[in-house]
Enzyme design. Structure first.
Site, mmCIF file in Angstrom:
data_model
loop_
_atom_site.group_PDB
_atom_site.id
_atom_site.type_symbol
_atom_site.label_atom_id
_atom_site.label_comp_id
_atom_site.label_asym_id
_atom_site.label_seq_id
_atom_site.Cartn_x
_atom_site.Cartn_y
_atom_site.Cartn_z
ATOM 1 N N ASN A 14 -21.113 19.973 1.890
ATOM 2 C CA ASN A 14 -22.056 21.071 1.604
ATOM 3 C C ASN A 14 -21.726 21.727 0.268
ATOM 4 O OD1 ASN A 14 -24.128 21.663 3.816
ATOM 5 N ND2 ASN A 14 -22.274 21.188 4.970
ATOM 6 N N HIS A 110 -24.662 26.561 9.604
ATOM 7 C CA HIS A 110 -24.257 26.178 10.959
ATOM 8 C C HIS A 110 -25.068 24.940 11.379
ATOM 9 C CE1 HIS A 110 -22.555 26.568 14.912
ATOM 10 N NE2 HIS A 110 -23.757 26.321 15.389
ATOM 11 N N ASP A 151 -22.070 33.654 14.416
ATOM 12 C CA ASP A 151 -23.392 33.025 14.236
ATOM 13 C C ASP A 151 -24.549 33.935 14.682
ATOM 14 O OD1 ASP A 151 -22.020 30.686 13.408
ATOM 15 O OD2 ASP A 151 -21.877 29.984 15.474
ATOM 16 N N GLN A 179 -30.406 15.407 6.473
ATOM 17 C CA GLN A 179 -31.810 15.849 6.548
ATOM 18 C C GLN A 179 -31.966 17.362 6.543
ATOM 19 O OE1 GLN A 179 -33.922 13.916 9.749
ATOM 20 N NE2 GLN A 179 -33.351 11.865 9.082
ATOM 21 N N GLU A 181 -28.750 20.168 6.412
ATOM 22 C CA GLU A 181 -27.760 21.045 5.766
ATOM 23 C C GLU A 181 -27.772 20.948 4.239
ATOM 24 O OE1 GLU A 181 -23.792 21.167 7.518
ATOM 25 O OE2 GLU A 181 -24.532 20.112 9.264
HETATM 26 C C1 GAR Z 1 -20.834 21.118 8.384
HETATM 27 O O1 GAR Z 1 -21.519 20.307 9.293
HETATM 28 C C2 GAR Z 1 -21.082 22.582 8.689
HETATM 29 O O2 GAR Z 1 -22.385 22.829 9.126
HETATM 30 C C3 GAR Z 1 -20.075 22.824 9.783
HETATM 31 O O3 GAR Z 1 -18.917 22.139 9.356
HETATM 32 C C4 GAR Z 1 -19.315 20.996 8.585
HETATM 33 C C5 GAR Z 1 -18.558 21.005 7.273
HETATM 34 O O4 GAR Z 1 -18.785 19.830 6.555
HETATM 35 N N1 GAR Z 1 -19.846 24.212 9.985
HETATM 36 C C6 GAR Z 1 -19.647 24.758 11.178
HETATM 37 O O5 GAR Z 1 -19.591 24.115 12.211
HETATM 38 C C7 GAR Z 1 -19.482 26.280 11.163
HETATM 39 N N2 GAR Z 1 -19.583 26.817 12.504
HETATM 40 P P1 GAR Z 1 -18.492 19.748 4.983
HETATM 41 O O6 GAR Z 1 -17.037 20.222 4.774
HETATM 42 O O7 GAR Z 1 -18.638 18.294 4.665
HETATM 43 O O8 GAR Z 1 -19.484 20.602 4.282
#
Ligand code: GAR
Length: 207
Positions: A14, A110, A151, A179, A181
């Site tokens: 992200n 989230h 949240d 799709q 995030e």
């Molecule tokens: C993502 O899927 C984000 O939405 C989730 O952790 C992942 C991080 O991935 N966050 C949560 O679950 C927060 N409650 P990334 O390090 O590859 O961005």
């Protein structure tokens, strides 16, 4: 120019979506001032380094108490002078003093359609495992402002994603990232950077 600080704990896909948006110009008026990780081995820190963005590690594990960590953590964030703090897969509880100081200036991504599969214990792969156990047909992601709850803050953007036959938690997690995030998080940053997001009566209005 919106000064953004991104908080991470893991892979940082992200964070990468935000970096790419800024570099490609789909996110405008935005500078990434720094990346803070609670985990020194987070690949997200390498991504920051690859794009010459300052990266810092600060972990609760290296402090005698949570209070000491919280104080130093807030100092580290303040030092980067953020207009916006983005929680991009950040798994540490945000200190109440930081939430108060940066009210409606902290956003979180989230991996579910809030209010489903959110709150304490729902993070990362656990969200997708729970969705598959429940048998829902549609999942998705949410970008919201951070308040004192887990949240529970005002919702900025959401995007739905279909569950497919044979999905595993890992496959579903990847589809939700691709799709939803990686699209709505950069979009939310761009909207905020351009003054298009306001909060009224605890609900978000997009101008
Ligand atoms: C993502 O899927 C984000 O939405 C989730 O952790 C992942 C991080 O991935 N966050 C949560 O679950 C927060 N409650 P990334 O390090 O590859 O961005």
């Amino acid at each position: 120019m919106l000064n953004v600080v991104v908080l991470v704990s893991g892979g940082g896909t992200n964070l990468q979506a935000i970096i790419d948006g800024v570099e490609k110009g789909t996110i405008t008026n935005t500078k990434i001032a720094g990346v803070i990780s609670n985990n020194k081995n987070a690949y997200a820190l390498t991504r920051a380094e690859n794009h010459k963005i300052p990266g810092v590690c600060i972990s609760p594990k290296t402090f005698a108490s949570r209070e000491e960590f919280n104080e130093k953590f807030l100092e580290t964030v303040d030092g980067l002078k953020p207009d916006l703090i983005v929680l991009a897969g950040f798994l540490v509880v945000i200190p109440p003093a930081m939430i108060e100081k940066y009210r409606n200036r902290i956003i979180n991504i989230h991996p579910s359609l809030i209010p489903s599969f959110c709150g304490t214990g729902y993070y990362g792969l656990k969200v997708h495992e729970a969705a598959l156990v429940r048998g829902v047909r549609v999942v998705g992601a949410t970008v919201h402002f951070v308040d004192e709850g887990t949240d529970t803050g005002p919702i900025i953007l959401q995007k739905a994603v279909e569950v497919e036959e044979g999905d595993t938690p890992e496959i579903l997690q990847r589809r939700v990232m691709e799709q939803a995030e990686w699209k709505i998080l950069p979009e939310a940053v761009d909207l905020i950077a351009n003054g298009k997001v306001i909060v009224e009566d605890n609900r978000v209005k997009i101008l």
